[in-house]
Design an enzyme around this catalytic site. Structure first.
Site, PDB file in Angstrom:
ATOM      1  N   ASP A 135       0.865  -1.184   0.000  1.00  0.00           N
ATOM      2  CA  ASP A 135       0.000   0.000   0.000  1.00  0.00           C
ATOM      3  C   ASP A 135       0.900   1.233   0.000  1.00  0.00           C
ATOM      4  O   ASP A 135       2.032   1.167  -0.476  1.00  0.00           O
ATOM      5  CB  ASP A 135      -0.948  -0.041   1.211  1.00  0.00           C
ATOM      6  CG  ASP A 135      -2.294   0.617   0.911  1.00  0.00           C
ATOM      7  OD1 ASP A 135      -2.304   1.829   0.635  1.00  0.00           O
ATOM      8  OD2 ASP A 135      -3.328  -0.072   0.947  1.00  0.00           O
TER       9      ASP A 135
ATOM     10  N   HIS B 255       2.180   1.915  -3.214  1.00  0.00           N
ATOM     11  CA  HIS B 255       1.250   2.846  -3.839  1.00  0.00           C
ATOM     12  C   HIS B 255       1.754   4.277  -3.790  1.00  0.00           C
ATOM     13  O   HIS B 255       0.984   5.216  -4.003  1.00  0.00           O
ATOM     14  CB  HIS B 255      -0.122   2.752  -3.161  1.00  0.00           C
ATOM     15  CG  HIS B 255      -0.809   1.430  -3.361  1.00  0.00           C
ATOM     16  ND1 HIS B 255      -2.077   1.164  -2.890  1.00  0.00           N
ATOM     17  CD2 HIS B 255      -0.399   0.289  -3.982  1.00  0.00           C
ATOM     18  CE1 HIS B 255      -2.422  -0.073  -3.213  1.00  0.00           C
ATOM     19  NE2 HIS B 255      -1.404  -0.622  -3.866  1.00  0.00           N
TER      20      HIS B 255
END
Length: 406
Positions: free
Chosen positions: A217, A240
């Protein structure tokens, strides 16, 4: 300039080095800790003695592999305190075996002049828990523990340790001040869900320096009520990217300002740097004084994003624009390669358009074959400085008209 920044960081950590030169030592094995058994009781006994010590203290987890069910290490402490981790500390793989499932795996709270060091590893053994994570479709999903949760800590230094395979976020830093993470390694597979590297909120003077974050993430995510956050010389990827937000859902959210993401490298990330705010949401905070500068993108998707219509998994309505104001944003010296044709997205609020956005010296190359490199802009008029090798907020040229029939 770069050597001056490093000197300032070094001078800032000198007091921590001095504190522990003659520290009182607390080895967990002296409190009954044994490898192969849960050593939480021994750790808590050592901690209780250390925080009560009138002089600086050091708790040591020796080399080897240790099992820890859970720990809440709470202050206040009378003097500077260090937790030195030389070995690998393993969590239980099954999150259901954790004694208090409402708490995190390791919580450090209400301490001042705290240091975490030693080169050791905190292994959350998260693979089993990741299979239980359905939060993307279930708003009442099971709570999973964070590896290292820092809350209400001040004047503290976390360095030369690794967080591995957390069941949830690796680390958070909440309601804290003057905290530095340096040479802090985070490691989890690219497909591990919700394993944000470091989440920071309601804090000031937080630094993340010289670190490598590989996770599933955001490498670094930032919530509300933040001032003076410096993310410098961080390598992110997979992951991310580095994000401010998402923000807007809570009407009590407070302003974010003074965010510096500089000299960072993004490798095969799903995004580079982002600002995310929810539409049709009540918060009216301001996000300002944001610096995305001197960044290298290596096959990163969507290198630069301001997204004020952030709505993942359709968990919101797009009927009303975001009420959050984004202003004073510096995007400078961005170079490398992008795996998406849309290299820069500035999608600002129609109610509160972005102001004072400056873009300078963008040199990005598209590595794909789905069109040409471009930017997407709405409700923003950035000023340009230096050289850009891509069109910035310029409408695409119209297709040539068909030749008239003879």
């Amino acid at each position: 300039m770069e050597h001056l920044k490093k000197l300032v960081v070094f001078v800032g950590i000198l007091p921590f080095l001095a504190y522990y030169a003659n520290a009182a030592l607390f080895d967990i094995t002296k409190y009954g800790a044994q490898q192969g058994q849960d050593f939480s009781e021994a750790l808590m006994k050592a901690w209780a003695n250390a925080i009560a010590a009138p002089e600086a203290s050091k708790i040591t987890i020796p080399a080897g592999t240790w099992t820890l069910s859970q720990a809440r290490l709470a202050g206040p402490n009378k003097s500077p305190i260090e937790l030195e981790v030389l070995g690998t500390v393993n969590a239980y793989p099954d999150p259901l075996k954790m004694p208090n499932r409402q708490n995190e795996w390791i919580t450090i709270i209400y301490v001042d002049h705290f240091t975490l060091s030693g080169g050791g590893v905190f292994d959350g053994q998260g693979a089993q828990a990741w299979k239980m994570n359905d939060c993307h479709k279930n708003q009442n999903c099971m709570k999973l523990p964070i590896n290292l949760s820092f809350n209400f800590i001040n004047n503290s230094f976390i360095h030369d340790v690794t967080s591995k395979d957390s069941k949830n976020f690796h680390t958070n830093c909440i309601s804290s001040g003057n905290v530095t993470f340096q040479r802090f390694r985070i490691s989890a597979p690219e497909d591990s869900p919700n394993t944000d590297g470091i989440h920071i909120a309601r804090s000031n003077m937080i630094k993340v320096l010289d670190s490598v974050i590989e996770t599933g993430d955001d490498c670094v995510s930032m919530g509300d009520e933040l001032t003076q956050v410096h993310v410098q010389n961080v390598t992110c990827g997979p992951g991310h990217g580095i994000s401010i937000g998402s923000l807007g859902k809570d009407p009590k959210e407070k302003d974010v300002s003074g965010i510096y993401v500089t000299n960072c490298t993004f490798i095969n990330t799903q995004n580079g740097v982002r600002v995310k705010t929810w539409p049709s949401a009540p918060a009216t905070l301001q996000i300002s004084d944001i610096h995305f500068e001197d960044l290298i993108m290596i096959n990163a998707s969507s290198p630069i994003i301001i997204d004020q219509q952030y709505c993942p998994w359709n968990h919101c309505s797009l009927d009303k624009p975001s009420l959050i104001k984004v202003s004073a944003v510096s995007i400078k010296n961005i170079k490398g390669t992008t795996s998406t044709a849309e290299a820069i997205t500035l999608s600002c609020s129609s109610t509160n358009p972005c102001d004072n956005v400056e873009i300078g010296n963008v040199d990005l190359t598209y590595t794909g074959n789905l069109g040409t490199i471009t930017t997407k802009c709405a409700n923003v008029k950035p000023s340009l400085a230096g050289n850009q090798n891509i069109p910035i907020c310029t409408p695409a040229a119209p297709a040539p008209a068909a030749a008239a029939a003879a």
